[in-house]
Design a protein around this motif. Structure first.
Motif, PDB file in Angstrom:
ATOM      1  N   ASP A  79       0.889  -1.194   0.000  1.00 25.81           N
ATOM      2  CA  ASP A  79       0.000   0.000   0.000  1.00 25.81           C
ATOM      3  C   ASP A  79       0.906   1.217   0.000  1.00 25.81           C
ATOM      4  OD1 ASP A  79      -1.776   2.171   0.722  1.00 25.81           O
ATOM      5  OD2 ASP A  79      -3.204   0.637   1.367  1.00 25.81           O
ATOM      6  N   ASP A  80       0.681   2.140  -0.890  1.00 27.12           N
ATOM      7  CA  ASP A  80       1.559   3.311  -0.994  1.00 27.12           C
ATOM      8  C   ASP A  80       1.306   4.341   0.096  1.00 27.12           C
ATOM      9  OD1 ASP A  80      -0.890   4.076  -1.843  1.00 27.12           O
ATOM     10  OD2 ASP A  80      -0.197   5.246  -3.576  1.00 27.12           O
ATOM     11  N   THR A  81       0.236   4.186   0.862  1.00 27.61           N
ATOM     12  CA  THR A  81      -0.083   5.183   1.903  1.00 27.61           C
ATOM     13  C   THR A  81      -0.070   4.558   3.298  1.00 27.61           C
ATOM     14  OG1 THR A  81      -1.462   6.417   0.351  1.00 27.61           O
ATOM     15  CG2 THR A  81      -1.761   6.903   2.684  1.00 27.61           C
ATOM     16  N   ASP A  82      -0.823   3.498   3.473  1.00 27.47           N
ATOM     17  CA  ASP A  82      -0.948   2.874   4.786  1.00 27.47           C
ATOM     18  C   ASP A  82      -0.149   1.570   4.839  1.00 27.47           C
ATOM     19  OD1 ASP A  82      -2.694   4.519   6.437  1.00 27.47           O
ATOM     20  OD2 ASP A  82      -4.233   4.127   4.922  1.00 27.47           O
ATOM     21  N   LYS A  83      -0.016   1.077   6.050  1.00 29.24           N
ATOM     22  CA  LYS A  83       0.570  -0.233   6.271  1.00 29.24           C
ATOM     23  C   LYS A  83      -0.537  -1.198   6.661  1.00 29.24           C
ATOM     24  CE  LYS A  83       5.245   1.104   7.675  1.00 29.24           C
ATOM     25  NZ  LYS A  83       6.296   0.975   8.730  1.00 29.24           N
ATOM     26  N   THR A  84      -0.417  -2.421   6.104  1.00 33.24           N
ATOM     27  CA  THR A  84      -1.432  -3.444   6.353  1.00 33.24           C
ATOM     28  C   THR A  84      -0.812  -4.591   7.146  1.00 33.24           C
ATOM     29  OG1 THR A  84      -2.494  -2.872   4.267  1.00 33.24           O
ATOM     30  CG2 THR A  84      -3.137  -4.966   5.298  1.00 33.24           C
ATOM     31  N   PHE A  85      -1.533  -5.049   8.136  1.00 32.08           N
ATOM     32  CA  PHE A  85      -1.087  -6.152   8.980  1.00 32.08           C
ATOM     33  C   PHE A  85      -2.180  -7.213   9.020  1.00 32.08           C
ATOM     34  CE2 PHE A  85       0.345  -2.060  10.644  1.00 32.08           C
ATOM     35  CZ  PHE A  85       1.711  -2.180  10.589  1.00 32.08           C
ATOM     36  N   PHE A  86      -1.748  -8.457   9.311  1.00 30.55           N
ATOM     37  CA  PHE A  86      -2.738  -9.509   9.447  1.00 30.55           C
ATOM     38  C   PHE A  86      -2.241 -10.538  10.452  1.00 30.55           C
ATOM     39  CE2 PHE A  86       0.112 -11.415   6.392  1.00 30.55           C
ATOM     40  CZ  PHE A  86       0.059 -12.778   6.640  1.00 30.55           C
ATOM     41  N   LYS A  87      -3.162 -11.309  10.947  1.00 29.16           N
ATOM     42  CA  LYS A  87      -2.836 -12.387  11.862  1.00 29.16           C
ATOM     43  C   LYS A  87      -3.872 -13.488  11.698  1.00 29.16           C
ATOM     44  CE  LYS A  87      -3.493 -12.011  16.339  1.00 29.16           C
ATOM     45  NZ  LYS A  87      -3.302 -11.683  17.791  1.00 29.16           N
ATOM     46  N   VAL A  88      -3.346 -14.698  11.595  1.00 33.27           N
ATOM     47  CA  VAL A  88      -4.216 -15.865  11.496  1.00 33.27           C
ATOM     48  C   VAL A  88      -3.945 -16.731  12.708  1.00 33.27           C
ATOM     49  CG1 VAL A  88      -4.892 -17.856  10.108  1.00 33.27           C
ATOM     50  CG2 VAL A  88      -4.154 -15.741   8.981  1.00 33.27           C
ATOM     51  N   GLU A  89      -4.989 -17.124  13.400  1.00 39.65           N
ATOM     52  CA  GLU A  89      -4.847 -17.971  14.574  1.00 39.65           C
ATOM     53  C   GLU A  89      -6.035 -18.924  14.665  1.00 39.65           C
ATOM     54  OE1 GLU A  89      -4.952 -15.580  18.153  1.00 39.65           O
ATOM     55  OE2 GLU A  89      -6.111 -14.046  17.105  1.00 39.65           O
ATOM     56  N   SER A  90      -5.790 -20.084  15.257  1.00 40.47           N
ATOM     57  CA  SER A  90      -6.854 -21.073  15.401  1.00 40.47           C
ATOM     58  C   SER A  90      -7.168 -21.254  16.872  1.00 40.47           C
ATOM     59  CB  SER A  90      -6.463 -22.415  14.774  1.00 40.47           C
ATOM     60  OG  SER A  90      -5.431 -23.028  15.538  1.00 40.47           O
ATOM     61  N   GLU A  91      -8.372 -21.752  17.102  1.00 40.07           N
ATOM     62  CA  GLU A  91      -8.799 -21.945  18.481  1.00 40.07           C
ATOM     63  C   GLU A  91      -7.995 -23.056  19.145  1.00 40.07           C
ATOM     64  OE1 GLU A  91     -13.013 -22.381  20.936  1.00 40.07           O
ATOM     65  OE2 GLU A  91     -12.929 -22.846  18.785  1.00 40.07           O
ATOM     66  N   ALA A  92      -7.535 -24.005  18.320  1.00 42.15           N
ATOM     67  CA  ALA A  92      -6.823 -25.160  18.875  1.00 42.15           C
ATOM     68  C   ALA A  92      -5.333 -24.900  19.038  1.00 42.15           C
ATOM     69  CB  ALA A  92      -7.042 -26.390  17.980  1.00 42.15           C
ATOM     70  N   THR A  93      -4.670 -24.359  18.008  1.00 49.18           N
ATOM     71  CA  THR A  93      -3.202 -24.226  18.013  1.00 49.18           C
ATOM     72  C   THR A  93      -2.721 -22.828  18.315  1.00 49.18           C
ATOM     73  OG1 THR A  93      -3.176 -23.823  15.637  1.00 49.18           O
ATOM     74  CG2 THR A  93      -3.024 -26.110  16.350  1.00 49.18           C
ATOM     75  N   GLY A  94      -3.608 -21.834  18.277  1.00 44.83           N
ATOM     76  CA  GLY A  94      -3.182 -20.469  18.535  1.00 44.83           C
ATOM     77  C   GLY A  94      -2.627 -19.810  17.278  1.00 44.83           C
ATOM     78  N   PHE A  95      -1.593 -18.970  17.436  1.00 43.81           N
ATOM     79  CA  PHE A  95      -1.042 -18.184  16.338  1.00 43.81           C
ATOM     80  C   PHE A  95      -0.544 -19.111  15.230  1.00 43.81           C
ATOM     81  CE2 PHE A  95       2.667 -16.264  14.265  1.00 43.81           C
ATOM     82  CZ  PHE A  95       2.080 -15.122  13.737  1.00 43.81           C
TER      83      PHE A  95
END
Length: 462
Positions: A79-95
């Motif tokens: 993104d030329d203006t903002d920064k994008t972050f993400f996170k995927v986690e499961s109920e069983a294993t976590g991050f």
């Protein structure tokens, strides 16, 4: 004392302040409405990004897996203006993948059918976060995908919206305020012209003010001023006539004084001077009487800047005392003076005691001057709804055609006896009008002469 305020300033404030308030409210409402829809658009884009990541969550051997090539992650984050972050986690294993420190809600606090939007902070910067829950299979369990974005685009959009909304509104206020200013100046111009026209007038110019170019709302003012000018013109004309007549009436006794004084100076002895001295005394008495009447007449006229102090006056006591003062003179003239007292309680009116006594004095003096020798004068006081003072004489009476004119100043019925100056009845009328009383001229029930009755109206305070 309150300082007078400018009409122009009051009009501008009363017009501009409400307009400014409405514009400010309109700007605020427009800004927040536009911001709401802009946030909805960015939130929708953020939600699309989260759902695209959710499609990459798979189930393998009843476990949740997430695989995204590095090139795809780079494209996702770009993104030329903002920064994008993400996170995927499961109920069983976590991050599972992404940015581990990204704030995200707990599984048990989410409605699994709806995305969850929240504001937070990551790496020292404010972010907007959306979280969605996906479940590849019932056996694999649930996975939580959170996508966050910094707020630079949103803040930039807020500034653009604010400028786009506020600048036209500010220009509207300025243009409208200028229009108000010019309109008020044009609207007040007739008042300035009217004030200038009045200021240029001389004190003696009492002609009506032309109101052809005056607005309808101001014509009531010009008509009031014109009515005042008319009354002033009439008052000044009456004053001029009064002064001219007074000067003419005073000239006669003064001329007589001069002639008799010259006659006395030419006399050789005291006996020769006696006739002239007698005439001097008569002229002096006449001049003194005329001067007294002029002063009483001036005092009885309504004043524009003062009011006569009224107090309760007992008409019976007033009439009795006045008759007692006249008894010696009436007896010297061989006439009878009768006082008819009212029955019951004494009538009381609100008035000036001195002026009311002068009114009765003039009525009695008129009866003495024009009544017959050895005649009878009756003074009576009436009691009832309209208390009254009445004086009857046995004189020749007053013709109906002259009954209104006898109250004019310096007017005497042609052929009248005596040396009166025509002010007595004028004084009576002035004092009666001052007390809101009514004067009637008729014929006495017991005498063949004239009956003057002054009736007071208690409801008007007379």
């Amino acid at each position: 004392m309150r300082k007078p305020q400018s009409l122009r300033k009051q009009l501008l404030l009363r017009l501009t302040l409400p307009l400014t308030l409405v514009v400010v409210l309109d700007t605020a409402v427009s800004y927040f409405v536009a911001l709401h829809y802009a946030n909805q658009a960015y939130d929708r884009w953020l939600l699309d990004s989260a759902r695209s990541l959710a499609q990459e969550v798979k189930a393998y051997k009843d476990k949740v897996t997430f695989e995204l090539p590095p090139i795809a992650v780079e494209v996702f984050r770009w993104d030329d203006t903002d920064k994008t972050f993400f996170k995927v986690e499961s109920e069983a294993t976590g991050f599972m993948a992404g940015d581990k420190g990204l704030p995200s809600p707990k599984f048990d606090t989410l409605d699994k059918t709806q995305p969850y939007f929240s504001d937070g902070e990551f790496q020292g910067k404010p972010v907007r976060v959306v979280s969605v829950v996906t479940e590849p299979t019932e056996a694999s369990g649930e996975a939580l995908i959170s996508v966050a974005e910094t707020l630079r685009k949103r803040q930039s959009m807020m500034k653009e919206i604010l400028l786009a909304v506020a600048l036209p509104q500010v220009l509207l206020v300025l243009v409208t305020g200028l229009h108000f200013w010019t309109g008020i100046n044009r609207g007040l111009k007739p008042l300035r012209d009217l004030a200038g026209m009045i200021a240029r007038r001389s004190p003696r110019e009492l002609s009506p003010i032309p109101d052809s170019g005056v607005p309808l709302e101001v014509r009531s003012l010009t008509r009031t001023i014109n009515e005042l000018l008319r009354q002033l013109a009439e008052a000044m004309a009456a004053q001029r006539r009064f002064i001219e007549n007074a000067a003419h009436q005073l000239r006669t006794p003064l001329a007589g004084l001069k002639v008799q004084a010259e006659r006395a100076l030419r006399a050789d002895g005291l006996e020769d001077m006696r006739p002239a001295l007698g005439q001097i005394k008569n002229s002096a008495d006449r001049a003194s009487h005329l001067t007294t009447q002029l002063l009483v007449l001036a005092r009885s006229e309504p004043s524009m800047d003062a009011t006569h102090p009224f107090a309760p006056v007992d008409l019976r006591q007033l009439a009795r005392e006045t008759c007692m003062d006249w008894v010696p003179k009436v007896l010297d003239l061989g006439m009878d003076l009768e006082f008819d007292e009212p029955e019951g309680s004494a009538p009381v009116v609100q008035g000036d005691r001195t002026l009311l006594r002068e009114l009765l004095n003039n009525l009695i003096d008129n009866a003495v001057c024009y009544g017959p020798e050895r005649g009878r004068i009756v003074v009576s006081v009436g009691n009832g709804p309209s208390p009254s003072l009445a004086v009857e004489d046995g004189g020749p009476g007053i013709p109906d055609a002259e009954r209104e004119r006898v109250f004019e100043r310096f007017y005497r019925i042609p052929g009248s006896p005596g040396e009166g100056c025509g002010l007595g009845l004028a004084i009576v009328r002035e004092i009666a009008e001052l007390h809101a009383a009514r004067i009637d001229i008729g014929t006495g029930p017991h005498l063949r002469g004239t009956r003057f009755e002054v009736a007071f109206d208690l409801e008007t305070g007379g």
